[in-house]
Design an enzyme around this catalytic site. Structure first.
Site, PDB file in Angstrom:
ATOM      1  N   LYS A 172      47.262  26.140  14.626  1.00  0.00           N
ATOM      2  CA  LYS A 172      47.653  24.931  14.297  1.00  0.00           C
ATOM      3  C   LYS A 172      48.252  24.429  13.050  1.00  0.00           C
ATOM      4  O   LYS A 172      47.522  24.837  11.974  1.00  0.00           O
ATOM      5  CB  LYS A 172      46.034  23.966  14.571  1.00  0.00           C
ATOM      6  CG  LYS A 172      46.425  22.551  14.333  1.00  0.00           C
ATOM      7  CD  LYS A 172      45.205  21.725  13.572  1.00  0.00           C
ATOM      8  CE  LYS A 172      45.366  21.657  12.241  1.00  0.00           C
ATOM      9  NZ  LYS A 172      46.528  20.760  11.672  1.00  0.00           N
ATOM     10  N   GLU A 247      41.774  31.413   2.934  1.00  0.00           N
ATOM     11  CA  GLU A 247      42.507  31.505   1.712  1.00  0.00           C
ATOM     12  C   GLU A 247      42.580  30.199   1.166  1.00  0.00           C
ATOM     13  O   GLU A 247      43.338  29.342   1.778  1.00  0.00           O
ATOM     14  CB  GLU A 247      43.928  31.868   2.335  1.00  0.00           C
ATOM     15  CG  GLU A 247      44.124  33.542   2.992  1.00  0.00           C
ATOM     16  CD  GLU A 247      43.737  34.445   2.130  1.00  0.00           C
ATOM     17  OE1 GLU A 247      43.965  34.477   0.749  1.00  0.00           O
ATOM     18  OE2 GLU A 247      43.576  35.574   2.437  1.00  0.00           O
ATOM     19  N   CYS A 281      49.343  28.167  -4.150  1.00  0.00           N
ATOM     20  CA  CYS A 281      48.109  28.659  -4.389  1.00  0.00           C
ATOM     21  C   CYS A 281      47.903  29.496  -5.647  1.00  0.00           C
ATOM     22  O   CYS A 281      47.003  29.432  -6.413  1.00  0.00           O
ATOM     23  CB  CYS A 281      47.451  28.891  -3.134  1.00  0.00           C
ATOM     24  SG  CYS A 281      48.344  30.047  -2.184  1.00  0.00           S
TER      25      CYS A 281
HETATM   26  P1  NAD Z   1      43.956  21.064   3.755  1.00  0.00           P
HETATM   27  O1  NAD Z   1      42.836  21.773   3.678  1.00  0.00           O
HETATM   28  O2  NAD Z   1      43.831  19.578   3.882  1.00  0.00           O
HETATM   29  O3  NAD Z   1      44.627  21.530   5.216  1.00  0.00           O
HETATM   30  C1  NAD Z   1      44.953  22.520   5.650  1.00  0.00           C
HETATM   31  C2  NAD Z   1      44.912  22.669   7.211  1.00  0.00           C
HETATM   32  O4  NAD Z   1      43.503  22.216   7.592  1.00  0.00           O
HETATM   33  C3  NAD Z   1      45.794  21.746   7.975  1.00  0.00           C
HETATM   34  O5  NAD Z   1      46.405  22.169   9.130  1.00  0.00           O
HETATM   35  C4  NAD Z   1      44.857  20.591   8.246  1.00  0.00           C
HETATM   36  O6  NAD Z   1      45.294  19.909   9.247  1.00  0.00           O
HETATM   37  C5  NAD Z   1      43.575  21.321   8.475  1.00  0.00           C
HETATM   38  N1  NAD Z   1      42.459  20.648   8.288  1.00  0.00           N
HETATM   39  C6  NAD Z   1      41.923  19.604   7.709  1.00  0.00           C
HETATM   40  N2  NAD Z   1      40.760  19.024   7.885  1.00  0.00           N
HETATM   41  C7  NAD Z   1      40.164  19.809   8.790  1.00  0.00           C
HETATM   42  C8  NAD Z   1      39.050  19.899   9.461  1.00  0.00           C
HETATM   43  N3  NAD Z   1      38.043  18.998   9.406  1.00  0.00           N
HETATM   44  N4  NAD Z   1      38.786  20.983  10.505  1.00  0.00           N
HETATM   45  C9  NAD Z   1      39.746  21.871  10.564  1.00  0.00           C
HETATM   46  N5  NAD Z   1      40.901  21.560  10.194  1.00  0.00           N
HETATM   47  C10 NAD Z   1      41.155  20.911   9.109  1.00  0.00           C
HETATM   48  O7  NAD Z   1      45.011  21.665   2.716  1.00  0.00           O
HETATM   49  P2  NAD Z   1      46.307  21.261   2.386  1.00  0.00           P
HETATM   50  O8  NAD Z   1      46.495  19.971   1.821  1.00  0.00           O
HETATM   51  O9  NAD Z   1      47.413  21.409   3.475  1.00  0.00           O
HETATM   52  O10 NAD Z   1      46.915  22.519   1.453  1.00  0.00           O
HETATM   53  C11 NAD Z   1      46.751  22.617   0.198  1.00  0.00           C
HETATM   54  C12 NAD Z   1      45.686  23.334  -0.243  1.00  0.00           C
HETATM   55  O11 NAD Z   1      45.683  24.653   0.239  1.00  0.00           O
HETATM   56  C13 NAD Z   1      45.408  23.835  -1.667  1.00  0.00           C
HETATM   57  O12 NAD Z   1      44.165  23.486  -2.072  1.00  0.00           O
HETATM   58  C14 NAD Z   1      45.837  25.181  -1.817  1.00  0.00           C
HETATM   59  O13 NAD Z   1      45.478  26.012  -2.840  1.00  0.00           O
HETATM   60  C15 NAD Z   1      45.607  25.884  -0.790  1.00  0.00           C
HETATM   61  N6  NAD Z   1      46.470  26.965  -0.267  1.00  0.00           N
HETATM   62  C16 NAD Z   1      45.636  28.120  -0.355  1.00  0.00           C
HETATM   63  C17 NAD Z   1      46.461  29.138  -0.030  1.00  0.00           C
HETATM   64  C18 NAD Z   1      45.954  30.694  -0.090  1.00  0.00           C
HETATM   65  O14 NAD Z   1      46.492  31.626   0.489  1.00  0.00           O
HETATM   66  N7  NAD Z   1      44.971  30.836  -0.906  1.00  0.00           N
HETATM   67  C19 NAD Z   1      47.791  29.250   0.239  1.00  0.00           C
HETATM   68  C20 NAD Z   1      48.379  27.989   0.318  1.00  0.00           C
HETATM   69  C21 NAD Z   1      47.546  26.856  -0.095  1.00  0.00           C
END
Ligand code: NAD
Length: 469
Positions: A172, A247, A281
């Site tokens: 997803k 991650e 990130c």
């Molecule tokens: P997010 O957590 O809002 O969303 C990430 C994914 O999770 C999306 O596909 C979203 O639809 C899904 N999601 C949201 N709520 C959910 C739930 N309740 N259950 C299951 N899935 C759910 O994050 P974002 O806004 O898309 O991304 C930004 C964040 O990601 C930042 O905090 C960034 O640091 C982090 N990030 C980390 C890494 C890493 O490798 N460590 C890499 C990229 C981004």
């Protein structure tokens, strides 16, 4: 421009109509127009995809390594043939400037997948410990949930590793940047992968993401995104004791020691902090500078930030694109508004293009290491500069974070390496050491659990079995 509409899901090796007729619009964050849509998947679509992945598992897991490697090789070639289209689509749905989109958003995942095709062709590791034969086996059906900031790279880091490990996948992608994942499904179709080993269900987090996280027949959830969502996914998976890899966020320190090449350290440091408009990130968002060079560093960082050209991601002159969404822009502006440090570049009043979710590249000096600015992941082009007097103090400030994803150290080689060893993060770049797409990638502390990329990333998706003889 021609709209990009995707109306079907990739399940069981075929394009299938989604259960619901609902669609999710995809916005171009530069023009602020909705230019495409994807299906809003449902829990029922997830059920279908999980069944397909489960059915495909024994065949894929038991295939000779050479055949799995050949299949991933075909997928790599089909994806590589789409490199220009990948860069274009990520430019449209995320706003990454085209040059960076080509190198990072398209080039990096294609390289990572090539590595996994090679690893897949090698038999899984076996070793003998006393009277035990230790073998590696796939975990099973993997649920992969990914964010929007490196939308194909984060997908390939999971899908490439899991398939190479003999698992099957239900993916997803982020609902903000889902279109590029459909290009991967196109590549899977062209590569004639065994049906069901890779399934794509687009949709929102609370519907499709939650259905994956809580699905009784998903053996492991591999998630990249925010720490808050990672926590929710861990809770959902804990009910059935499913494996989870996370991650998450970061607040990385760029430590510039007394004997560093200051100009290089500051310039590379600013570039790193603002890569992908700061939506990275691993971004080095805290610049820690020895007080002997502090004023010079602040001046140079401010000047470097002010030199960025903001604009249309498809204009070759653009260095900094918009933020991914209006929500993200407003969130970042909120951090700038609440900041109590000394603003030396950018800020809320700095000029930005008339359309697009822009925030001007912003630099704060004299930032309190305990303040919101220095502690929270901002995910925008905002850099905080903090002074220190000794290597010990630099290490203490760098480690004063609930995150532990990445970081950098600049200084004479031995001294910088000694400081690098003391940072509590999953990665550290010394004197500009380049990102290595085959080295283990992941976080300490609240930056996550587990590692991605290369052989360590593959191992994350396998079980270990001891057979006594
Ligand atoms: P997010 O957590 O809002 O969303 C990430 C994914 O999770 C999306 O596909 C979203 O639809 C899904 N999601 C949201 N709520 C959910 C739930 N309740 N259950 C299951 N899935 C759910 O994050 P974002 O806004 O898309 O991304 C930004 C964040 O990601 C930042 O905090 C960034 O640091 C982090 N990030 C980390 C890494 C890493 O490798 N460590 C890499 C990229 C981004």
């Amino acid at each position: 421009m021609t709209p990009v509409h995707r109306d079907e899901l990739w399940i069981g090796g075929a394009w299938v109509p989604p259960e619901s007729s609902e669609r999710i619009g995809v916005e171009n964050p530069y023009t602020e127009e909705v230019f495409g849509h994807v299906p809003a998947g449902t829990a029922e679509d997830v059920n279908l995809a999980v069944s397909a992945a489960r059915a495909a598992l024994p065949g894929w897991a038991n295939l000779p390594a050479a055949e799995r490697g050949a299949a991933l090789g075909r997928l790599h070639r089909a994806l590589a043939a789409r490199a220009d289209e990948i860069a274009r689509i990520v430019g449209l749905e995320l706003g990454t400037p085209l040059k960076i989109a080509k190198a990072v958003q398209a080039g990096l995942p294609i390289t990572v997948l090539a590595g996994y095709a090679e690893l897949a062709a090698q038999p899984w590791a076996e070793e003998t410990i006393g009277n035990s034969l230790v073998v590696h086996e796939p975990v099973g059906v993997i649920g992969a949930i990914t964010p929007w900031n490196y939308p194909l790279h984060q997908v390939i880091a999971k899908v490439g590793a899991a398939l190479a490990a003999g698992d099957t996948v239900v993916l997803k992608p982020s609902e903000m940047t889902p279109l590029v994942a459909f290009l991967l499904a196109d590549a899977a179709a062209e590569a004639d992968l065994p049906p069901g080993i890779l399934n794509l269900v687009s949709g929102t987090g609370p519907v499709v993401g939650a259905a994956i996280a809580g699905h009784p027949d998903i053996d492991m959830v591999s998630f990249t995104g925010s720490t808050a969502t990672g926590r929710a996914i861990s809770h959902a998976a804990a009910d059935r004791v499913a494996r989870v890899s996370l991650e998450l966020g970061g607040k990385s320190a760029n430590v510039i020691l007394e004997d560093a090449d200051l100009v290089k350290a500051v310039k590379v440091g600013v570039g790193n902090a603002f890569l992908n408009s700061g939506q990275t990130c691993t971004a080095w968002t805290r610049m820690l500078v020895h007080r002997a060079h502090y004023d010079e560093a602040v001046e140079l960082a401010a000047k470097t930030a002010a030199g960025y050209t903001l604009g249309d991601p498809f204009d070759p002159a653009t260095r900094l694109g918009p933020l991914a969404s209006a929500v993200q822009r407003d969130r970042v502006r909120g951090f700038i508004e609440r900041a109590s440090a000394r603003l030396v570049a950018g800020g809320l009043d700095a000029p930005v293009p008339a359309t697009g979710h822009f925030v001007a590249p912003t630099v704060f000096a004299d930032v309190d290491p305990d303040s919101e600015l220095a502690q929270e992941e901002i995910f925008g082009p905002v850099l905080s500069i903090i002074g220190f007097d000794s290597d010990d103090e630099a290490v203490a400030i760098a480690n004063n974070s609930r995150y532990g994803l990445a970081g950098a150290v600049w200084g004479s080689d031995e001294r910088a390496l000694a400081v690098a060893r003391r940072l509590r993060t999953g990665a550290v770049d010394v004197n500009g050491g380049a990102f290595n797409p085959f080295a283990p990638f992941g976080g300490y502390k609240q930056s996550g659990i587990g590692r991605e990329l290369g052989a360590y990333g593959l191992a994350e998706f396998q079980q270990v079995k001891a057979i006594q003889r």
